[in-house]
Scaffold this active site. Structure first.
Site, PDB file in Angstrom:
ATOM      1  N   THR A  14    -102.805 -44.840 -16.271  1.00 53.54           N
ATOM      2  CA  THR A  14    -102.716 -46.206 -15.749  1.00 53.54           C
ATOM      3  C   THR A  14    -103.099 -46.256 -14.272  1.00 53.54           C
ATOM      4  O   THR A  14    -103.138 -45.247 -13.578  1.00 53.54           O
ATOM      5  CB  THR A  14    -101.290 -46.766 -15.927  1.00 53.54           C
ATOM      6  OG1 THR A  14    -100.360 -45.965 -15.204  1.00 53.54           O
ATOM      7  CG2 THR A  14    -100.902 -46.797 -17.398  1.00 53.54           C
ATOM      8  N   ASP A  15    -103.373 -47.480 -13.818  1.00 54.49           N
ATOM      9  CA  ASP A  15    -103.739 -47.684 -12.423  1.00 54.49           C
ATOM     10  C   ASP A  15    -102.569 -48.323 -11.675  1.00 54.49           C
ATOM     11  O   ASP A  15    -101.462 -48.420 -12.212  1.00 54.49           O
ATOM     12  CB  ASP A  15    -105.007 -48.538 -12.331  1.00 54.49           C
ATOM     13  CG  ASP A  15    -104.861 -49.911 -12.972  1.00 54.49           C
ATOM     14  OD1 ASP A  15    -103.721 -50.374 -13.181  1.00 54.49           O
ATOM     15  OD2 ASP A  15    -105.900 -50.527 -13.268  1.00 54.49           O
ATOM     16  N   GLN A  16    -102.798 -48.783 -10.458  1.00 51.05           N
ATOM     17  CA  GLN A  16    -101.732 -49.372  -9.643  1.00 51.05           C
ATOM     18  C   GLN A  16    -101.172 -50.662 -10.234  1.00 51.05           C
ATOM     19  O   GLN A  16    -100.076 -51.076  -9.890  1.00 51.05           O
ATOM     20  CB  GLN A  16    -102.224 -49.639  -8.224  1.00 51.05           C
ATOM     21  CG  GLN A  16    -102.441 -48.370  -7.430  1.00 51.05           C
ATOM     22  CD  GLN A  16    -102.877 -48.664  -6.004  1.00 51.05           C
ATOM     23  OE1 GLN A  16    -103.405 -49.735  -5.706  1.00 51.05           O
ATOM     24  NE2 GLN A  16    -102.650 -47.710  -5.123  1.00 51.05           N
ATOM     25  N   MET A  17    -101.916 -51.272 -11.142  1.00 49.70           N
ATOM     26  CA  MET A  17    -101.445 -52.503 -11.774  1.00 49.70           C
ATOM     27  C   MET A  17    -100.584 -52.207 -13.000  1.00 49.70           C
ATOM     28  O   MET A  17    -100.079 -53.115 -13.637  1.00 49.70           O
ATOM     29  CB  MET A  17    -102.637 -53.383 -12.169  1.00 49.70           C
ATOM     30  CG  MET A  17    -103.444 -53.864 -10.979  1.00 49.70           C
ATOM     31  SD  MET A  17    -104.904 -54.829 -11.471  1.00 49.70           S
ATOM     32  CE  MET A  17    -105.996 -53.527 -12.026  1.00 49.70           C
ATOM     33  N   VAL A  19    -101.687 -50.866 -15.759  1.00 49.45           N
ATOM     34  CA  VAL A  19    -102.460 -50.987 -16.995  1.00 49.45           C
ATOM     35  C   VAL A  19    -103.388 -49.778 -17.124  1.00 49.45           C
ATOM     36  O   VAL A  19    -103.689 -49.097 -16.140  1.00 49.45           O
ATOM     37  CB  VAL A  19    -103.275 -52.300 -17.054  1.00 49.45           C
ATOM     38  CG1 VAL A  19    -102.349 -53.507 -16.990  1.00 49.45           C
ATOM     39  CG2 VAL A  19    -104.312 -52.371 -15.956  1.00 49.45           C
TER      40      VAL A  19
END
Length: 139
Positions: A14-17, A19
């Site tokens: 996942t990324d910083q969001m 997702v």
């Protein structure tokens, strides 16, 4: 013929969001493609043992909705097109809510590993060719 492969979303995907990072869907496509090949009764490493690899020559991905860390996801994989030389696999990633999150295709050829000279799957691996023909018919 369609093969469904479960995916458990890992934190590092996942990324910083929160997702799934977009490039990871291509990895999931590869997981689905490998499962599809195994469902046909083949192992990709058997091809590699003969000095042949199958690079991606085109990839398309359409993002419809996010998948998040901790979600369950499923990669559906099928043979979209095949002509004895080029193989196109279709993919649909389904979220745990049953909704389509990502769709896409990858196109592959087979080549000699040492010089990347193109080969005919039909001629080099006639058993794969026959199985792919049958898979296309049952699409």
């Amino acid at each position: 013929m369609k093969v469904t492969t479960p995916i458990k979303v890992r934190y590092q995907e996942t990324d910083q969001m929160g997702v799934v990072y977009h490039a990871n869907y291509l990895i999931w496509f590869e997981i689905g493609r490998t499962a599809f090949i195994e469902e046909l009764g083949f192992e990709y490493h058997e091809m590699e043992a003969k000095g042949v690899v199958s690079p991606v020559i085109d990839a398309n991905v359409q993002f419809k909705q996010p998948i998040r860390y901790g979600d369950d996801a499923y990669v559906e994989t099928w043979l979209e097109k095949y002509n004895g030389i080029r193989t196109t696999y279709g993919y649909r990633i389904i979220g745990q809510d049953g909704e389509v999150a990502v769709t896409g295709e990858t196109q592959h050829v087979i080549v000699k590993k040492d010089n990347f000279r193109p080969l005919s799957l039909k001629k080099q691996f006639p058993n794969w060719h026959e199985a792919y023909q049958k898979a296309l018919e049952s699409k």
